[in-house]
Write a protein that holds these residues in place. Structure first.
Motif, PDB file in Angstrom:
ATOM      1  N   GLY A  44      10.631 -49.012  46.128  1.00  0.00           N
ATOM      2  CA  GLY A  44      11.932 -49.408  45.611  1.00  0.00           C
ATOM      3  C   GLY A  44      12.349 -48.722  44.331  1.00  0.00           C
ATOM      4  O   GLY A  44      13.426 -49.014  43.792  1.00  0.00           O
ATOM      5  N   ILE A  45      11.508 -47.794  43.820  1.00  0.00           N
ATOM      6  CA  ILE A  45      11.804 -47.129  42.545  1.00  0.00           C
ATOM      7  C   ILE A  45      13.179 -46.467  42.560  1.00  0.00           C
ATOM      8  O   ILE A  45      13.961 -46.595  41.607  1.00  0.00           O
ATOM      9  N   ASN A  46      13.495 -45.760  43.628  1.00  0.00           N
ATOM     10  CA  ASN A  46      14.768 -45.041  43.697  1.00  0.00           C
ATOM     11  C   ASN A  46      15.952 -46.004  43.681  1.00  0.00           C
ATOM     12  O   ASN A  46      16.966 -45.769  43.016  1.00  0.00           O
ATOM     13  N   GLY A 166       8.234 -53.774  51.759  1.00  0.00           N
ATOM     14  CA  GLY A 166       9.147 -53.475  50.657  1.00  0.00           C
ATOM     15  C   GLY A 166      10.450 -52.869  51.139  1.00  0.00           C
ATOM     16  O   GLY A 166      11.537 -53.239  50.674  1.00  0.00           O
ATOM     17  N   GLY A 167      10.375 -51.932  52.083  1.00  0.00           N
ATOM     18  CA  GLY A 167      11.585 -51.325  52.628  1.00  0.00           C
ATOM     19  C   GLY A 167      12.479 -52.336  53.312  1.00  0.00           C
ATOM     20  O   GLY A 167      13.716 -52.307  53.176  1.00  0.00           O
ATOM     21  N   ALA A 168      11.874 -53.254  54.074  1.00  0.00           N
ATOM     22  CA  ALA A 168      12.658 -54.278  54.766  1.00  0.00           C
ATOM     23  C   ALA A 168      13.329 -55.230  53.778  1.00  0.00           C
ATOM     24  O   ALA A 168      14.489 -55.627  53.965  1.00  0.00           O
ATOM     25  N   TRP A 173      17.894 -57.588  51.840  1.00  0.00           N
ATOM     26  CA  TRP A 173      18.245 -58.402  50.685  1.00  0.00           C
ATOM     27  C   TRP A 173      18.552 -57.497  49.494  1.00  0.00           C
ATOM     28  O   TRP A 173      19.597 -56.891  49.442  1.00  0.00           O
ATOM     29  N   SER A 174      17.619 -57.382  48.550  1.00  0.00           N
ATOM     30  CA  SER A 174      17.803 -56.501  47.398  1.00  0.00           C
ATOM     31  C   SER A 174      16.434 -56.203  46.809  1.00  0.00           C
ATOM     32  O   SER A 174      15.423 -56.795  47.202  1.00  0.00           O
ATOM     33  N   TRP A 175      16.392 -55.269  45.847  1.00  0.00           N
ATOM     34  CA  TRP A 175      15.099 -54.918  45.245  1.00  0.00           C
ATOM     35  C   TRP A 175      14.477 -56.078  44.486  1.00  0.00           C
ATOM     36  O   TRP A 175      13.258 -56.107  44.275  1.00  0.00           O
ATOM     37  N   HIS A 176      15.287 -57.055  44.083  1.00  0.00           N
ATOM     38  CA  HIS A 176      14.749 -58.225  43.378  1.00  0.00           C
ATOM     39  C   HIS A 176      13.724 -58.973  44.234  1.00  0.00           C
ATOM     40  O   HIS A 176      12.800 -59.600  43.707  1.00  0.00           O
ATOM     41  N   TRP A 177      13.880 -58.885  45.569  1.00  0.00           N
ATOM     42  CA  TRP A 177      12.970 -59.586  46.467  1.00  0.00           C
ATOM     43  C   TRP A 177      11.590 -58.935  46.539  1.00  0.00           C
ATOM     44  O   TRP A 177      10.649 -59.535  47.066  1.00  0.00           O
TER      45      TRP A 177
END
Length: 477
Positions: A44-46, A166-168, A173-177
Motif C-alpha cells: 500500500g506504500i504507493n 493488502g491489495g484486496a 475499502w481504503s489503505w486505512h484498513w
C-alpha cells in the motif's frame, strides 16, 4: 510446601503434548498480525504516498520506522521476559500493537502514521521473539520440531497472504484498513492468551540490570545513519549539516559502544566477544546485508509493479504470490541441505541466484511478458529461503552456549535494522532520480533501473562474507 511449589510450576508451564500444541496454535495467531503487517503495508506504500501527498523519500519511513522500532525492541524483549510474567508481557505487547494499529488506521497525515507505526514496530519487536521464547520454555525439549513447525507458519504464509490481502483491502475499502484489519486478529489472540496461556513466571536467577547506556548508543547509531541517508537523498548534497550531524552522531555512538563493550563486557547488551567467532561474525554481517535483498526488494517491487507496470494494488498482490510460493517450495529443503553440507555453499549459490533474478527487473518495461516477470519473482523467492535460513542456523555454529541468548538478540537486530537501512537507501535512490516534482515515465524507469542494480550489487557483495560460513565435509557428516 514442596507439593504447592510443584503445583504452581505445573500451572505455570504445562508439559502435556496436547497443551503444548494448543499454546503453539495460539502463538500462531499472536504472531499473525505483526508478520502480515509488513507485507501488507508494502503493497500500500504507493497508495498511501498519493493519498497523503507525500514523496517516496518521506513515505519510506512508514516501513523503515516500523522495522527499526521492531529491531531495537528485540533486546528489550529479551530482558523483560526475565523481569515479569511472560503472559503479562505478551498481553502488554498485544495491547501496544492494538493501539499502534488503531493510531495508524486513523492517521490523516504522515507524522500521525509514523507515530502509529513506531508503536506497532516496538510491540511487534516484543511479540515475535517472546512467542518463540515462551514456546521453547513450554516444549522443555519435547516435540520441539513439531511445535516449531507450527509456530513457523506465519513466517511461511505472510509473504503469500500479505500482498494479496493488502491489495484486496485497498481495492474494496481504503489503505486505512491495512491497519484496521489487525484489530480483530489482535483481540482474538488477546482473548485466547488471557484464557489459555500459562503465566511463565521468571526465574529470579535470570534477572539482571538492563544495559540502558548500551541500548541508547545502539539507538543513536542506527537512527543517525538512517536519518543521514534520508536527508542526503533530499538534495544529493553530502556536505550539508542535516546529513553530517546525524551521520557523525551514528559513527560516534558506534565508537563509544565499542570502547564501552570492551571495558564492560559483562554489562554490554551485545558482547564484543561474540565476534571472536568467525561464523557468527559472517552470519551477523550477512543478516544485516540481507535486508537489501529481502526488506529492500519488498519495498521496491510493489512500487515498480504499480508505477512501471501500471498494475492495480490487488494485481500487484497477486503477482507477489509467485515470490512467496518460491520461498515456500525451498523452505524445508534448504534446512536439509544446510544440515548435510553446511551453510557456505547453500548461501553462496542462493546469493548468485538472487543476483541473476534481480538484474532483469532493471530492464523490465511495460511490454515485458507477464510470464517472464512471474518466473523471475518465483525464482527470487527460491533464493530468499536459501539465504536467511542457513545464515540463522550458522550463527550458532561453534558458539559458547552461554552466549546463545545474546547471539539471538544480535542476529535479530542485525536483520531488522539492516532492513530499515536498506529501505532508506533504496528510497533515497528512487527519490534522487524521480525528484520532488511529478515524475515522468522516463524518470521513473531510470529510478527503478538504478534501484534494482543497487539491490543486485549489494547482494553480490554479500558473497564475500558468505565465504566465511561453515562447510561440512563427508567425514564430519
Amino acid at each position: 510446601m514442596n507439593m504447592n511449589n510443584q503445583e504452581k510450576t505445573t500451572k505455570s508451564v504445562p508439559t502435556t503434548g496436547k497443551m503444548d500444541m494448543r499454546a503453539a496454535l495460539i502463538m500462531v495467531l499472536v504472531m499473525m498480525a505483526p508478520m502480515l503487517d509488513t507485507t501488507m503495508t508494502n503493497i500500500g506504500i504507493n497508495t498511501i504516498l498519493k493519498d497523503l501527498n507525500s514523496t517516496v523519500n518521506t513515505i519510506q519511513w512508514v516501513t523503515s520506522a516500523y522495522v527499526l522500532a521492531l529491531g531495537l525492541a528485540v533486546p528489550l524483549a529479551g530482558w523483560l521476559v526475565n523481569q515479569m510474567s511472560g503472559k503479562l508481557l505478551m498481553i502488554i505487547a498485544q495491547i501496544g500493537f492494538l493501539i499502534g494499529s488503531l493510531a495508524s488506521g486513523i492517521a490523516t497525515n504522515v507524522p500521525m502514521l509514523l507515530a502509529g507505526r513506531i508503536v506497532q514496530g516496538a510491540a511487534a519487536g516484543i511479540i515475535i521473539p517472546l512467542a518463540t521464547t515462551l514456546m521453547l520454555k513450554m516444549a522443555q525439549g519435547q516435540n520441539l520440531g513439531q511445535l516449531m513447525a507450527v509456530v513457523g507458519l506465519p513466517i511461511v504464509f505472510a509473504p503469500i497472504l500479505g500482498p494479496t490481502v493488502g491489495g484486496a483491502l485497498i481495492k474494496f475499502w481504503s489503505w486505512h484498513w491495512l491497519f484496521y484489519i489487525n484489530i480483530p486478529l489482535v483481540v482474538a489472540a488477546l482473548v485466547l492468551v488471557l484464557m489459555y496461556l500459562p503465566t511463565f513466571e521468571p526465574d529470579a536467577a535470570d534477572r539482571k540490570p538492563f544495559d540502558l547506556f548500551g541500548f541508547l548508543l545502539i539507538i543513536g547509531l542506527f537512527s543517525g545513519l538512517i536519518v543521514a541517508v534520508t536527508n542526503f537523498s533530499s538534495n544529493d548534497i553530502f556536505g550539508q549539516m542535516s546529513v553530517l550531524i546525524p551521520g557523525f552522531i551514528g559513527i560516534d555512538c558506534l565508537l563509544v559502544y565499542i570502547v564501552y563493550a570492551f571495558k564492560q563486557p559483562d554489562k554490554a547488551l551485545l558482547p564484543i566477544k561474540l565476534f571472536d567467532n568467525a561464523h557468527f561474525s559472517a552470519s551477523a554481517l550477512l543478516l544485516f546485508m540481507s535486508g537489501l535483498m529481502v526488506n529492500g526488494a519488498m519495498f521496491a517491487l510493489p512500487l515498480f509493479l504499480q508505477n512501471i507496470r501500471h498494475l492495480s494494488v490487488i494485481m500487484t498482490g497477486v503477482y507477489l504470490i509467485a515470490q512467496g510460493a518460491g520461498m515456500l517450495v525451498t523452505r524445508t529443503q534448504v534446512g536439509k541441505l544446510t544440515d548435510a553440507y553446511g551453510a557456505k555453499w547453500v548461501v553462496i549459490i542462493s546469493l548468485v541466484l538472487a543476483v541473476v533474478t534481480t538484474i532483469p527487473f532493471a530492464y523490465f518495461t511495460t511490454t515485458t511478458p507477464d510470464w517472464l516477470i512471474l518466473t523471475m519473482l518465483f525464482l527470487m523467492g527460491l533464493s530468499r529461503s536459501g539465504v536467511t535460513i542457513p545464515i540463522m542456523s550458522d550463527s550458532y555454529t561453534g558458539l559458547d552456549p552461554k552466549l546463545i541468548p545474546e547471539a539471538t538478540v544480535t542476529t535479530r537486530m542485525a536483520q531488522n535494522i539492516g532492513g530499515s537501512i536498506a529501505t532508506a537507501i533504496l528510497a533515497a535512490v528512487i527519490a534522487s532520480y524521480e525528484g520532488n516534482n511529478v515524475a515522468t515515465t522516463a524518470m521513473m524507469s531510470t529510478a527503478y533501473y538504478h534501484t534494482f542494480i543497487w539491490i543486485a550489487v549489494g547482494t553480490a557483495v554479500a558473497i564475500i562474507p558468505a565465504l566465511f560460513l561453515s562447510v561440512k565435509t563427508k567425514e564430519a557428516a
